[in-house]
Design a protein around this motif. Structure first.
Motif, PDB file in Angstrom:
ATOM      1  N   SER A  48       0.682   7.386   3.931  1.00  0.00           N
ATOM      2  CA  SER A  48       0.473   6.460   5.068  1.00  0.00           C
ATOM      3  C   SER A  48      -0.229   5.189   4.618  1.00  0.00           C
ATOM      4  O   SER A  48       0.123   4.079   5.044  1.00  0.00           O
ATOM      5  CB  SER A  48      -0.371   7.144   6.151  1.00  0.00           C
ATOM      6  OG  SER A  48       0.229   8.343   6.561  1.00  0.00           O
ATOM      7  N   ALA A  80       2.127   2.875   2.848  1.00  0.00           N
ATOM      8  CA  ALA A  80       2.996   2.186   3.822  1.00  0.00           C
ATOM      9  C   ALA A  80       2.270   0.973   4.411  1.00  0.00           C
ATOM     10  O   ALA A  80       2.863  -0.094   4.605  1.00  0.00           O
ATOM     11  CB  ALA A  80       3.407   3.158   4.930  1.00  0.00           C
ATOM     12  N   HIS A  95       2.192  -1.830   1.794  1.00  0.00           N
ATOM     13  CA  HIS A  95       3.520  -2.459   1.729  1.00  0.00           C
ATOM     14  C   HIS A  95       3.732  -3.440   2.892  1.00  0.00           C
ATOM     15  O   HIS A  95       4.280  -4.536   2.711  1.00  0.00           O
ATOM     16  CB  HIS A  95       4.624  -1.392   1.765  1.00  0.00           C
ATOM     17  CG  HIS A  95       4.967  -0.843   0.419  1.00  0.00           C
ATOM     18  ND1 HIS A  95       5.343  -1.638  -0.642  1.00  0.00           N
ATOM     19  CD2 HIS A  95       5.007   0.435  -0.046  1.00  0.00           C
ATOM     20  CE1 HIS A  95       5.593  -0.886  -1.693  1.00  0.00           C
ATOM     21  NE2 HIS A  95       5.398   0.376  -1.367  1.00  0.00           N
ATOM     22  N   LYS A  96       3.279  -3.039   4.075  1.00  0.00           N
ATOM     23  CA  LYS A  96       3.450  -3.884   5.274  1.00  0.00           C
ATOM     24  C   LYS A  96       2.726  -5.220   5.088  1.00  0.00           C
ATOM     25  O   LYS A  96       3.264  -6.295   5.398  1.00  0.00           O
ATOM     26  CB  LYS A  96       2.894  -3.139   6.495  1.00  0.00           C
ATOM     27  CG  LYS A  96       3.306  -3.733   7.826  1.00  0.00           C
ATOM     28  CD  LYS A  96       2.862  -2.842   8.967  1.00  0.00           C
ATOM     29  CE  LYS A  96       3.226  -3.448  10.312  1.00  0.00           C
ATOM     30  NZ  LYS A  96       2.773  -2.619  11.441  1.00  0.00           N
ATOM     31  N   THR A 106       4.924   6.847  -4.310  1.00  0.00           N
ATOM     32  CA  THR A 106       5.562   7.423  -3.114  1.00  0.00           C
ATOM     33  C   THR A 106       6.675   8.396  -3.502  1.00  0.00           C
ATOM     34  O   THR A 106       6.824   9.460  -2.889  1.00  0.00           O
ATOM     35  CB  THR A 106       6.129   6.297  -2.220  1.00  0.00           C
ATOM     36  OG1 THR A 106       5.059   5.393  -1.890  1.00  0.00           O
ATOM     37  CG2 THR A 106       6.713   6.861  -0.937  1.00  0.00           C
TER      38      THR A 106
END
Length: 609
Positions: free
Chosen positions: A488, A491, A494-495, A578
């Protein structure tokens, strides 16, 4: 008294910074005897050494890493930090007393706290630590700079250190690619062995149990065939330890080793230990070895966690100093270290050809590789090596590395007499050749119990520490759960990262905040206690490549370029992490299942080991 008071306060200030940034140096300084500090005076002038700095400028290449030999009182280091703000300095001061004099007499807190003074080692004992850090970070070559003091007085020392680093770095790269080749196998073996290790005695618990014994370490080379009958005669007089696949040849000829050693993590070991008799021999398994062999072994077992196994060390809370066996190029090296731990006074090497005498790869009875595979290796062997008969055998790079590794190991164990009994094999430095018939005459008056090691293991009543079992289980479960959190968090990084490159060109202030935010988020991910042991095991090359790019990213001041570097290199690393998470989740779940099964069976049939 006033001078003493000032010196003390400066030492305290410097020591506080050292403990925060370079605790190994603080410990080293504390361990030094309280000698009079009127040691050789500093030769470093207070004014800037322009001629030396001009020479330095000519020596600096494209890389971002400067290896600086010498610290003195830090003046030249300060000059380098000012003149090269986009470089990281790795500083080595060989003279421990000179360094202590500097931190006692001068306030060096700003220098020691400077972020671009990335590493500091003091004294010869910390040289390998320095080499490891340099090897982890260099990418475009290394700029080697020596302070004027050492250029004037110690050129031979400088050449020696450069030579040692070159050798260390080469071995570091070989080790990384070896780790990468076996990454998934080793990680799985480390995790799947955890339950067995909790219920099995360690090699360290048998330290010097056979003090003064003679041990024969048996390998799989073709010369073994000529000495099989002599090994039968020797068994009552010496401890026989089979290294890896040699157990096949011994069992085929009716010889049961006192101990079988396995280090290799490949499933090919199922073929090596296919015989039920081989699985009934006392077994020393390393945590890197193929887990099914330990599972299937029906006899007495000993384990060894190697110093390089960071996963097992993390879950058991062990330091390297508590472990005896280091990784080696060959399972024979593991067997030799096991013999040393057991207290051997003499180690005889058998079947240790380290080459292809008469164009043969293995002794008869070694059958886990197809003949066409071994024949091809023999035919393509590009090198020659002197053999014990004074002629030459063909050999290859792999055997050359094994030979070098064994010779270093022999040098590191000076109290043990080494003898090479391999009739047609390569000359091994430090292990003079003697034929088996002569060795038999030496040992005819010595006697070893036929079940010496098996009996010792059975007598070693080691009560299982159920608190440790629970602690390991809790750590496994916590890490498994935390892997989901990491997924999580990645993620979220990355955002943020997806907008970074655009904003670095259109909204620099916002992009700068994003960079800081990404650095913090990555820090939260990477600073977990379990992160380095696990991910450096299962993806060593990817972690190493990112480490090499880190100085470039950190020292880049142009925002658009820095953003591109973060997006490219951290982005790639996060994708790789990941991709590994599902594999790790499966491994952790299985390790927990195996531990539960072990605990349940122990509850049903309680047996002290």
């Amino acid at each position: 008294m006033r001078n003493g008071g000032i010196a003390l306060s400066q030492l305290q200030i410097n020591h506080t910074i050292l403990e925060q940034r370079f605790p190994h140096v603080a410990t080293q300084i504390n361990s030094l005897p309280n000698d009079d500090l009127s040691i050789p005076l500093f030769t470093e002038a207070f004014e800037r050494d322009i001629a030396w700095l001009d020479a330095v400028q000519g020596a600096i290449g494209n890389g971002k890493i400067l290896f600086v030999f010498g610290f003195e009182r830090g003046l030249s280091i300060v000059d380098l930090l000012e003149l090269y703000p986009n470089h990281w300095l790795f500083v080595y001061e060989p003279d421990e007393l000179l360094f202590r004099k500097a931190v006692t007499e001068y306030d060096l807190s700003l220098l020691l706290g400077h972020p671009n003074l990335y590493w500091l080692s003091v004294g010869e004992s910390q040289l390998d630590m320095m080499f490891h850090m340099l090897s982890s970070y260099i990418i475009d070559g290394l700029s080697f700079i020596a302070l004027r003091k050492y250029l004037s007085d110690d050129m031979s020392m400088l050449r020696e250190v450069k030579g040692k680093f070159k050798e260390y770095h080469q071995n570091f790269l070989v080790d990384k690619y070896t780790e990468n080749r076996f990454r998934e196998e080793w990680t799985r073996n480390f995790l799947y062995h955890l339950p067995d290790v909790l219920y099995t005695p360690s090699i360290e618990q048998f330290f010097y149990a056979f003090e003064g014994a003679t041990v024969v370490v048996v390998s799989s080379g073709p010369s073994l065939q000529e000495d099989i009958e002599w090994l039968k005669k020797l068994r009552p007089h010496a401890l026989i330890i089979s290294a890896g696949s040699s157990i096949q040849a011994l069992i085929k000829h009716g010889i049961q080793p006192h101990l079988a050693v396995i280090m290799d993590g490949h499933p090919v070991n199922k073929k090596i230990f296919a015989s039920s008799v081989s699985r009934e021999q006392p077994l020393l398994f390393t945590s890197s070895s193929y887990y099914e062999i330990s599972d299937q072994n029906r006899a007495e077992k000993i384990y060894s966690i190697m110093k390089s196994d960071d996963i097992s060390r993390y879950f058991f809370g062990l330091s390297k100093e508590e472990l005896f066996i280091s990784p080696s190029e060959t399972v024979a090296g593991t067997a030799i270290q096991a013999a040393a731990c057991l207290g051997a006074k003499r180690i005889i090497l058998a079947g240790q050809d380290l080459s292809f005498p008469d164009n043969k790869f293995y002794a008869d009875g070694i059958e886990h590789f197809a003949a066409e595979t071994t024949d091809k290796k023999v035919q393509e062997a590009p090198k020659k090596v002197l053999n014990v008969k004074g002629t030459y055998n063909t050999t290859d790079e792999s055997f050359s590395q094994m030979k070098d590794g064994l010779e270093k190991l022999i040098t590191a164990l000076p109290r043990i007499e080494f003898v090479n009994s391999t009739r047609n094999g390569a000359v091994i430095e430090g292990a003079p050749f003697k034929p088996m018939e002569e060795i038999y005459k030496w040992l005819a008056s010595e006697f070893v119990d036929p079940d010496a090691i098996a009996d010792l293991i059975n007598k070693k009543n080691i009560v299982v520490d159920m608190n440790k079992v629970q602690d390991v289980k809790d750590k496994l479960k916590a890490t498994l759960e935390d892997l989901s959190s990491v997924r999580s968090e990645i993620a979220a990084v990355h955002k943020t990262m997806n907008k970074l490159r655009e904003f670095s060109r259109t909204k620099p202030a916002k992009a700068q905040n994003m960079v800081e935010s990404i650095e913090q988020m990555w820090g939260v991910i990477a600073n977990r206690d379990w992160f380095s042991p696990i991910f450096e095991s299962i993806m060593p090359i990817e972690i190493a490549r990112f480490d090499q790019m880190l100085p470039v990213i950190v020292t880049e001041h142009q925002l658009t370029r820095k953003s591109d570097l973060i997006y490219e290199h951290l982005g790639k690393l996060l994708q790789d992490i990941t991709a590994q998470i599902p594999i790790l989740e499966e491994m952790f779940s299985e390790s927990i299942r195996r531990l539960d099964k072990k605990t349940d069976s122990d509850a049903v049939i309680h047996k002290d080991i």
